[in-house]
Design a protein around this motif. Sequence first.
Motif, mmCIF file in Angstrom:
data_model
loop_
_atom_site.group_PDB
_atom_site.id
_atom_site.type_symbol
_atom_site.label_atom_id
_atom_site.label_comp_id
_atom_site.label_asym_id
_atom_site.label_seq_id
_atom_site.Cartn_x
_atom_site.Cartn_y
_atom_site.Cartn_z
ATOM 1 N N ALA A 154 -30.854 6.078 -18.456
ATOM 2 C CA ALA A 154 -29.872 5.085 -18.891
ATOM 3 C C ALA A 154 -30.567 3.956 -19.647
ATOM 4 O O ALA A 154 -30.045 3.454 -20.654
ATOM 5 C CB ALA A 154 -29.113 4.540 -17.682
ATOM 6 N N ASP A 155 -31.746 3.561 -19.197
ATOM 7 C CA ASP A 155 -32.453 2.467 -19.864
ATOM 8 C C ASP A 155 -32.912 2.873 -21.259
ATOM 9 O O ASP A 155 -32.858 2.066 -22.195
ATOM 10 C CB ASP A 155 -33.655 2.024 -19.016
ATOM 11 N N GLU A 156 -33.353 4.116 -21.402
ATOM 12 C CA GLU A 156 -33.741 4.599 -22.731
ATOM 13 C C GLU A 156 -32.536 4.637 -23.664
ATOM 14 O O GLU A 156 -32.640 4.286 -24.853
ATOM 15 C CB GLU A 156 -34.374 5.983 -22.612
ATOM 16 N N LEU A 157 -31.395 5.024 -23.140
ATOM 17 C CA LEU A 157 -30.181 5.045 -23.953
ATOM 18 C C LEU A 157 -29.729 3.630 -24.290
ATOM 19 O O LEU A 157 -29.260 3.368 -25.404
ATOM 20 C CB LEU A 157 -29.075 5.798 -23.220
ATOM 21 N N LEU A 217 -21.789 6.201 -18.741
ATOM 22 C CA LEU A 217 -22.516 7.479 -18.738
ATOM 23 C C LEU A 217 -22.037 8.398 -17.618
ATOM 24 O O LEU A 217 -21.840 9.607 -17.832
ATOM 25 C CB LEU A 217 -24.014 7.224 -18.617
ATOM 26 N N ASP A 218 -21.836 7.844 -16.442
ATOM 27 C CA ASP A 218 -21.414 8.678 -15.317
ATOM 28 C C ASP A 218 -19.965 9.136 -15.461
ATOM 29 O O ASP A 218 -19.581 10.199 -14.952
ATOM 30 C CB ASP A 218 -21.620 7.942 -13.992
ATOM 31 N N ALA A 219 -19.151 8.335 -16.165
ATOM 32 C CA ALA A 219 -17.795 8.796 -16.474
ATOM 33 C C ALA A 219 -17.863 10.033 -17.365
ATOM 34 O O ALA A 219 -17.107 10.999 -17.171
ATOM 35 C CB ALA A 219 -16.995 7.694 -17.159
ATOM 36 N N LEU A 220 -18.777 10.038 -18.317
ATOM 37 C CA LEU A 220 -18.966 11.200 -19.183
ATOM 38 C C LEU A 220 -19.474 12.401 -18.390
ATOM 39 O O LEU A 220 -19.137 13.552 -18.698
ATOM 40 C CB LEU A 220 -19.929 10.866 -20.326
ATOM 41 N N VAL A 221 -20.269 12.150 -17.354
ATOM 42 C CA VAL A 221 -20.708 13.218 -16.460
ATOM 43 C C VAL A 221 -19.501 13.772 -15.693
ATOM 44 O O VAL A 221 -19.281 14.995 -15.624
ATOM 45 C CB VAL A 221 -21.782 12.713 -15.477
ATOM 46 N N ALA A 222 -18.702 12.883 -15.129
ATOM 47 C CA ALA A 222 -17.537 13.297 -14.348
ATOM 48 C C ALA A 222 -16.513 14.029 -15.213
ATOM 49 O O ALA A 222 -15.774 14.888 -14.723
ATOM 50 C CB ALA A 222 -16.891 12.087 -13.678
ATOM 51 N N SER A 227 -9.894 9.175 -23.230
ATOM 52 C CA SER A 227 -9.983 9.383 -24.672
ATOM 53 C C SER A 227 -10.937 8.379 -25.309
ATOM 54 O O SER A 227 -11.825 8.737 -26.085
ATOM 55 C CB SER A 227 -8.598 9.253 -25.300
ATOM 56 N N LYS A 228 -10.787 7.111 -24.957
ATOM 57 C CA LYS A 228 -11.607 6.084 -25.592
ATOM 58 C C LYS A 228 -13.073 6.192 -25.170
ATOM 59 O O LYS A 228 -13.972 5.875 -25.966
ATOM 60 C CB LYS A 228 -11.051 4.694 -25.261
ATOM 61 N N VAL A 229 -13.333 6.645 -23.953
ATOM 62 C CA VAL A 229 -14.725 6.856 -23.529
ATOM 63 C C VAL A 229 -15.385 7.920 -24.400
ATOM 64 O O VAL A 229 -16.497 7.736 -24.909
ATOM 65 C CB VAL A 229 -14.786 7.246 -22.041
ATOM 66 N N GLN A 233 -26.575 -3.836 -20.176
ATOM 67 C CA GLN A 233 -26.712 -3.120 -18.915
ATOM 68 C C GLN A 233 -25.360 -2.961 -18.210
ATOM 69 O O GLN A 233 -25.051 -1.907 -17.660
ATOM 70 C CB GLN A 233 -27.689 -3.875 -18.000
ATOM 71 N N ARG A 234 -24.571 -4.048 -18.240
ATOM 72 C CA ARG A 234 -23.296 -4.022 -17.526
ATOM 73 C C ARG A 234 -22.366 -2.954 -18.102
ATOM 74 O O ARG A 234 -22.105 -2.919 -19.297
ATOM 75 C CB ARG A 234 -22.611 -5.381 -17.594
ATOM 76 N N GLY A 235 -21.881 -2.078 -17.261
ATOM 77 C CA GLY A 235 -20.953 -1.041 -17.680
ATOM 78 C C GLY A 235 -21.615 0.237 -18.168
ATOM 79 O O GLY A 235 -20.955 1.266 -18.296
ATOM 80 N N LEU A 236 -22.927 0.191 -18.430
ATOM 81 C CA LEU A 236 -23.588 1.338 -19.034
ATOM 82 C C LEU A 236 -23.570 2.567 -18.134
ATOM 83 O O LEU A 236 -23.181 3.661 -18.566
ATOM 84 C CB LEU A 236 -25.032 0.979 -19.405
ATOM 85 N N THR A 237 -23.978 2.404 -16.873
ATOM 86 C CA THR A 237 -24.012 3.591 -16.006
ATOM 87 C C THR A 237 -22.592 4.079 -15.682
ATOM 88 O O THR A 237 -22.384 5.286 -15.513
ATOM 89 C CB THR A 237 -24.795 3.310 -14.710
ATOM 90 N N ASP A 238 -21.623 3.166 -15.615
ATOM 91 C CA ASP A 238 -20.234 3.610 -15.447
ATOM 92 C C ASP A 238 -19.808 4.469 -16.642
ATOM 93 O O ASP A 238 -19.154 5.503 -16.482
ATOM 94 C CB ASP A 238 -19.288 2.415 -15.326
#
Length: 348
Positions: free
Chosen positions: A49-52, A67-72, A27-29, A60-65
């Motif tokens: 991810a860098d553009e975002l 974004l990829d959580a939103l993908v999953a 929910s919080k994501v 940087q830390r946590g960013l791809t997690d």
Amino acid sequence: MVSETISTNVEVTPMHILQTGLGFWSSKVLLTAVNFKLFTLLAQGHKTADELRTALNLQQRGLTDFLDALVAMNFLEREGNGARAQYFNTQESDTFLDKNKPSYVGGILEMANNRLYPFWSHLDEALQTGMPQNEVKSGGKSLFETLYDDEQKLEEFVAAMGGIQAGNFNAFASQFNFSGFETHCDVGGAGADLSIHIALHNPAVHSISWDLPRVAPIANRNIERFKVQDRVVTQSGDFFKDEFPKADIITMGNILHDWDLEQKKMLIQKAYKALSKGGALVAIENVIDDERRQNAFGLLMSLNMLIETHGGFDYTAADFTSWAKDAGFTRVDIMHLTGPSSAVIAYK
């Protein structure tokens, strides 16, 4: 994962328990992504991810997690892997979470993130005391006093209510038989969203969006945006102090559930008095099924009323029918709209 096989050879696992118990993670994501206007940004095109990171001023830390959580979770899509991977909206996210589209429903999610999320952490206390857990808890004003005293919060609330009900308002306006109904009043009309939908689908109906004076400028902007000024007007009043405008059909969208039983009955009685003979009162809400077993969203919304109000609660069609007949209405129908929402319709 711990599991156990019972005698019927059905495997029982705690997955549903864990997913629900830790549901605040997902929910919080999503709420954070909406607050960042991530989906609105990605509606402009694919981004790395860098553009975002640059556009949203993130670390940087946590960013791809994130974004990829939103993908999953099926809110984003991704092409490729690694630093060059491109993120973009799913069709669902692009339709309903791009703030620049009229189909945007994120207003209620913005309010959930900015207002409701911290209050719901005190649900246990609400159940133990029966008292609201919002600003009132610390000596502040009630929900509606708080909203109407703050222009930004009021705008956010009106947008939230309009967004979450857009599909229901459109379904009702297009499916209800308006023949024989020439005049309409939406009590607690907020941003005039329901009146606008009715006008767009029913050119013979003239509508009043009726609410407190502070809301009229918001409603008038929406009316002008959809160019229905010839058939939709705003009028101001307080439904606790003033009589309702006379009309052939009176609607209340997410109004009755805000109030306690006696206040609900009073509003229904006022509607009966204002309606012409043969007229109809329509309440659009997350009407709970009579057995109270299926409409989880309606039941959770009723708990939200516990968190936010002194006496509000959601109700079943059977409840509404009883109150309407006590007020003098002769017949009540129910029309399913979208998702967990329905219209209960009482005829005079």
